[in-house]
Write a protein that holds these residues in place. Structure first.
Motif, PDB file in Angstrom:
ATOM      1  N   PRO A  45      -5.724  -2.642  -6.488  1.00 54.57           N
ATOM      2  CA  PRO A  45      -4.490  -1.844  -6.471  1.00 54.57           C
ATOM      3  C   PRO A  45      -4.693  -0.457  -5.879  1.00 54.57           C
ATOM      4  O   PRO A  45      -3.823   0.041  -5.151  1.00 54.57           O
ATOM      5  CB  PRO A  45      -4.123  -1.727  -7.951  1.00 54.57           C
ATOM      6  N   ILE A  46      -5.851   0.144  -6.134  1.00 54.08           N
ATOM      7  CA  ILE A  46      -6.099   1.487  -5.593  1.00 54.08           C
ATOM      8  C   ILE A  46      -6.248   1.418  -4.077  1.00 54.08           C
ATOM      9  O   ILE A  46      -5.683   2.233  -3.342  1.00 54.08           O
ATOM     10  CB  ILE A  46      -7.350   2.095  -6.241  1.00 54.08           C
ATOM     11  N   GLN A  48      -4.954  -0.798  -2.194  1.00 50.30           N
ATOM     12  CA  GLN A  48      -3.635  -1.070  -1.648  1.00 50.30           C
ATOM     13  C   GLN A  48      -2.811   0.212  -1.560  1.00 50.30           C
ATOM     14  O   GLN A  48      -2.138   0.464  -0.564  1.00 50.30           O
ATOM     15  CB  GLN A  48      -2.942  -2.084  -2.545  1.00 50.30           C
ATOM     16  N   GLN A  49      -2.910   1.025  -2.603  1.00 48.37           N
ATOM     17  CA  GLN A  49      -2.162   2.275  -2.577  1.00 48.37           C
ATOM     18  C   GLN A  49      -2.678   3.214  -1.505  1.00 48.37           C
ATOM     19  O   GLN A  49      -1.897   3.897  -0.851  1.00 48.37           O
ATOM     20  CB  GLN A  49      -2.237   2.954  -3.939  1.00 48.37           C
ATOM     21  N   VAL A  52      -1.319   2.055   1.649  1.00 47.33           N
ATOM     22  CA  VAL A  52       0.099   2.359   1.753  1.00 47.33           C
ATOM     23  C   VAL A  52       0.326   3.841   2.030  1.00 47.33           C
ATOM     24  O   VAL A  52       1.201   4.221   2.799  1.00 47.33           O
ATOM     25  CB  VAL A  52       0.809   1.908   0.454  1.00 47.33           C
ATOM     26  N   VAL A 265       6.126  11.043 -13.087  1.00 41.87           N
ATOM     27  CA  VAL A 265       5.732   9.787 -12.464  1.00 41.87           C
ATOM     28  C   VAL A 265       6.594   8.645 -12.972  1.00 41.87           C
ATOM     29  O   VAL A 265       6.985   7.774 -12.209  1.00 41.87           O
ATOM     30  CB  VAL A 265       4.229   9.508 -12.716  1.00 41.87           C
ATOM     31  N   PRO A 269      10.483   6.578  -9.229  1.00 45.30           N
ATOM     32  CA  PRO A 269      11.316   5.707  -8.384  1.00 45.30           C
ATOM     33  C   PRO A 269      12.755   6.198  -8.284  1.00 45.30           C
ATOM     34  O   PRO A 269      13.328   6.237  -7.184  1.00 45.30           O
ATOM     35  CB  PRO A 269      11.230   4.359  -9.097  1.00 45.30           C
ATOM     36  N   ASN A 293      12.173   0.102   1.576  1.00 48.48           N
ATOM     37  CA  ASN A 293      10.738  -0.114   1.726  1.00 48.48           C
ATOM     38  C   ASN A 293       9.986   1.177   1.952  1.00 48.48           C
ATOM     39  O   ASN A 293       8.862   1.347   1.480  1.00 48.48           O
ATOM     40  CB  ASN A 293      10.465  -1.074   2.878  1.00 48.48           C
ATOM     41  N   SER A 296       9.639   2.819  -1.354  1.00 49.50           N
ATOM     42  CA  SER A 296       8.543   2.309  -2.180  1.00 49.50           C
ATOM     43  C   SER A 296       7.188   2.745  -1.629  1.00 49.50           C
ATOM     44  O   SER A 296       6.248   2.947  -2.394  1.00 49.50           O
ATOM     45  CB  SER A 296       8.629   0.800  -2.344  1.00 49.50           C
ATOM     46  N   VAL A 299       6.927   6.095  -3.154  1.00 51.37           N
ATOM     47  CA  VAL A 299       6.665   6.017  -4.599  1.00 51.37           C
ATOM     48  C   VAL A 299       5.200   5.678  -4.849  1.00 51.37           C
ATOM     49  O   VAL A 299       4.530   6.307  -5.678  1.00 51.37           O
ATOM     50  CB  VAL A 299       7.593   4.969  -5.255  1.00 51.37           C
ATOM     51  N   ASP A 300       4.697   4.717  -4.107  1.00 50.39           N
ATOM     52  CA  ASP A 300       3.294   4.351  -4.278  1.00 50.39           C
ATOM     53  C   ASP A 300       2.367   5.514  -3.951  1.00 50.39           C
ATOM     54  O   ASP A 300       1.385   5.758  -4.652  1.00 50.39           O
ATOM     55  CB  ASP A 300       2.949   3.157  -3.375  1.00 50.39           C
ATOM     56  N   ILE A 303       2.325   7.840  -6.843  1.00 55.08           N
ATOM     57  CA  ILE A 303       1.470   7.387  -7.951  1.00 55.08           C
ATOM     58  C   ILE A 303       0.014   7.672  -7.628  1.00 55.08           C
ATOM     59  O   ILE A 303      -0.753   8.135  -8.475  1.00 55.08           O
ATOM     60  CB  ILE A 303       1.695   5.890  -8.225  1.00 55.08           C
ATOM     61  N   ALA A 306      -0.686  11.122  -8.239  1.00 55.78           N
ATOM     62  CA  ALA A 306      -0.761  11.443  -9.659  1.00 55.78           C
ATOM     63  C   ALA A 306      -2.114  11.062 -10.243  1.00 55.78           C
ATOM     64  O   ALA A 306      -2.650  11.768 -11.085  1.00 55.78           O
ATOM     65  CB  ALA A 306       0.354  10.733 -10.422  1.00 55.78           C
TER      66      ALA A 306
END
Lengths: 332, 301
Positions: A45-46, A48-49, A52, A265, A269, A293, A296, A299-300, A303, A306
């Motif tokens: 996930p990290i 991926q972020q 992104v 946080v 969204p 999109n 998002s 938003v990602d 995060i 954060a």
């Protein structure tokens, strides 16, 4: 007759050796696959972020891209920072989390030392009550605490002096600071427990020596016991800081409209949808919406922004941290 | 002489009380008082006055009856979160013990692996974890291409695993359990960081001499694990079960429901009653688990 037998035995031994070698090699391989697999699951996930965060909006609709974007951009980071109002927010949150953490470490180490090293009537009952504070879900205390801090008035002093109902402490850092200073904040019971376990395992001769040399109990604590309690201090400070930084329960109870990272946080969204058109300078009133999109993406990125202070901090202290947990005597 | 020693003990105990004073004050004013108030609220119809005060009308068990039989969701959420807990605790325990044993062996790159394995301790709590999930769902949810990308990422097909396991003759509920574990592996890894730490610390405190003896006597790694490692860390299994149960409060739906009842529906009495039902249920669970597990636990000292 004897010769072949011996040979056979040698062959068998060789076979056994080879087998155990392959077995251990296979086990090694299996272990590495497992470790790499689990690490990947944690990091994915990290990663991926990260991917992104630096992805340009033109890359959203390119299905051939996997992880590494074609067009790099800092645009998402800029927009996310604008939506979050990042630097002031970070400063606020760090000051808040650091001050509660220090207060909590101070009060919990005092209490832990008191429970570990002194005998006084009712000690065991009181320590059972510490454990009770760990076990009771915080939602049970939520409403009374809210009301208590809504018109904060210790012993009714303010009512007597001014005739008013008390001070409204909501949306200040007051409630969190007071609970931390009185060792009843976020997971304080656990921290008291950790300190107690550690201080119990320290040799009693140290204190006796200090006493003979003329140091009082308080001085012994600050000059001898506390400097030796580095492992539990690191554990407690790190956990307290991280939990405070991430905490949403008490934050939304006491500080629902303050500038705290966890609050911002969790509403990110919604905020992104609301403020992005304005930040991007899109004209056309309320009906103009940014591509969902792209929202998002931002938003990602937000995060990631954060959590990045925590990750940076973790990179510096992680080695220290694992060792200190092992030594701090959580095990008892 | 005797008198002097007595005063010293008394002095020491006074000093002890001084050390725990901050906690004691906090306990009385920030824990015990709210706890009693909360019991009081749960039996009352409570209205908050805009100025800062509130009024209470005693209504007996009505709030509890409301929570259990009138509120449409509470029962469902409560049973759901309890069954989730029962479902998750064994998985988290097994995974964390397994990972701790894995991390306790020596291999190249162990510090690095450790650093990664404890990352969830830092990241997976509270707001950020919640926002992370919602953020990722958003990203894969809205456009066709993103959806396809999402499907590609979810390339693992649990059906193959299901067939293999059922060919092996395992009971159906067990297969379902394994598959749900595999599908939610990230969730499990995320919530077992602290448990891994506790187990790892326990593993490190097992005396090396025991392993040496076992090795000399010719015990296999499997036997060593079940005869030495497992009994030695078993006290920490209880600790970890309790920790896992408590940890599940923080992001439980019940907590959210209680919060919303209080601050959105403004029904403070009902919310207090709900939280007491929750507390009671959790205590019963903790007591049962404590009794059952502590029977099996082996204490070395």
């Amino acid at each position: 007759m004897k010769l072949p037998d011996l040979q056979n035995e040698a062959v068998v031994i060789q076979m056994q050796k080879a087998r155990s070698k392959t077995a251990s090699l296979l086990w090694l391989l299996f272990r590495y696959i497992l470790i790499i697999g689990i690490s990947f699951t944690i990091l994915y996930p990290i990663l991926q972020q990260l991917s992104v965060a630096f992805k340009d909006k033109t890359d959203i609709y390119n299905p051939t891209i996997y992880m590494i974007p074609v067009h790099f951009t800092m645009e998402n980071v800029r927009y996310a920072m604008a939506v979050l109002n990042y630097w002031p927010l970070l400063k606020n949150t760090l000051i808040f989390a650091a001050s509660t953490t220090l207060l909590q470490a101070a009060s919990c180490s005092l209490a832990g030392y008191g429970f570990a090293r002194f005998h006084f009537p009712g000690k065991n009952i009181l320590f059972t009550l510490v454990v009770l504070t760990i076990l009771i879900p915080s939602s049970t205390l939520m409403v009374p605490m809210y009301i208590h801090f809504r018109s904060f008035d210790l012993f009714g002093v303010i009512h007597l002096a001014t005739g008013k109902e008390g001070i409204n402490m909501l949306n200040t850092y007051g409630p969190s600071l007071i609970t931390a200073a009185l060792a009843n904040g976020l997971k304080s019971g656990l921290f008291i427990y950790i300190f107690r376990q550690f201080f119990r395992s320290m040799p009693g001769e140290i204190e006796e020596a200090a006493l003979i040399d003329g140091a009082g109990g308080i001085r012994t604590f600050f000059t001898i016991m506390l400097p030796n309690a580095v492992p539990p201090l690191i554990t407690v400070i790190l956990f307290a800081f991280v939990w405070q930084y991430n905490d949403i329960f008490y934050a939304s109870l006491f500080n629902s409209s303050s500038d705290l990272m966890s609050i911002k946080v969790s509403s990110l969204p919604a905020d992104a949808n609301q403020y992005l058109p304005g930040i991007m300078g899109l004209a056309g009133g309320e009906n103009v919406k940014v591509d969902p999109n792209q929202v998002s993406l931002i938003v990602d990125t937000g995060i990631l922004l954060a959590i990045s202070p925590l990750i940076v901090m973790y990179l510096f202290v992680q080695r220290f941290f694992v060792e200190s947990v092992e030594r701090s005597g959580v095990v008892g | 002489m005797n008198l002097k020693r007595l005063t010293l003990t008394q002095k020491r105990s006074l000093l002890g009380i001084l050390f725990i004073m901050p906690w004691l004050l906090g306990f009385v004013f920030l824990f015990a008082t709210p706890l009693l108030q909360s019991i009081h609220f749960s039996f009352s119809d409570m209205k908050i006055a805009p100025g800062g005060g509130y009024t209470l009308d005693f209504i007996g068990w009505a709030n509890f009856k409301n929570a259990l039989s009138v509120d449409p969701n509470f029962n469902r959420i409560l049973t759901q979160s309890l069954s989730e807990m029962a479902w998750n605790v064994p998985m988290i325990l097994f995974f964390s013990l397994f990972t701790a044993t894995l991390l306790n062996t020596r291999f190249v790159g162990r510090p690095f692996a450790r650093a990664i394995f404890f990352l969830p301790v830092i990241l997976a709590s509270g707001a950020i974890a919640a926002a992370q999930t919602s953020g990722l769902i958003q990203l894969t949810g809205s456009s066709e291409i993103a959806k396809e990308l999402g499907q590609q990422q979810n390339g693992f097909d649990p059906l193959t695993l299901a067939f293999t396991l059922s060919d092996a003759g395992l009971p159906m509920w067990f297969i379902e359990y394994i598959i749900s574990a595999v599908e939610r592996i990230y969730e499990i890894i995320k919530s077992s960081g602290v448990q891994i730490l506790i187990f790892l610390a326990a593993l490190q405190s097992v005396p090396v001499s025991m392993y040496e003896v076992a090795k000399m006597e010719g015990a296999t790694a499997y036997e060593t694990f079940w005869k030495i490692t497992f009994p030695m860390v078993s006290p920490l299994i209880l600790t970890n079960i309790i920790y896992t149960i408590i940890d599940s409060f923080t992001n439980s739906q019940v907590t959210t429901a209680i919060y919303n009842t209080a601050f959105q529906a403004q029904n403070f009495g009902l919310s207090a009653a709900m939280s007491w039902i929750y507390t009671a249920v959790i205590s019963v669970v903790l007591i049962i688990v404590g009794i059952l597990v502590s029977r099996k636990v082996f204490y070395y000292n």
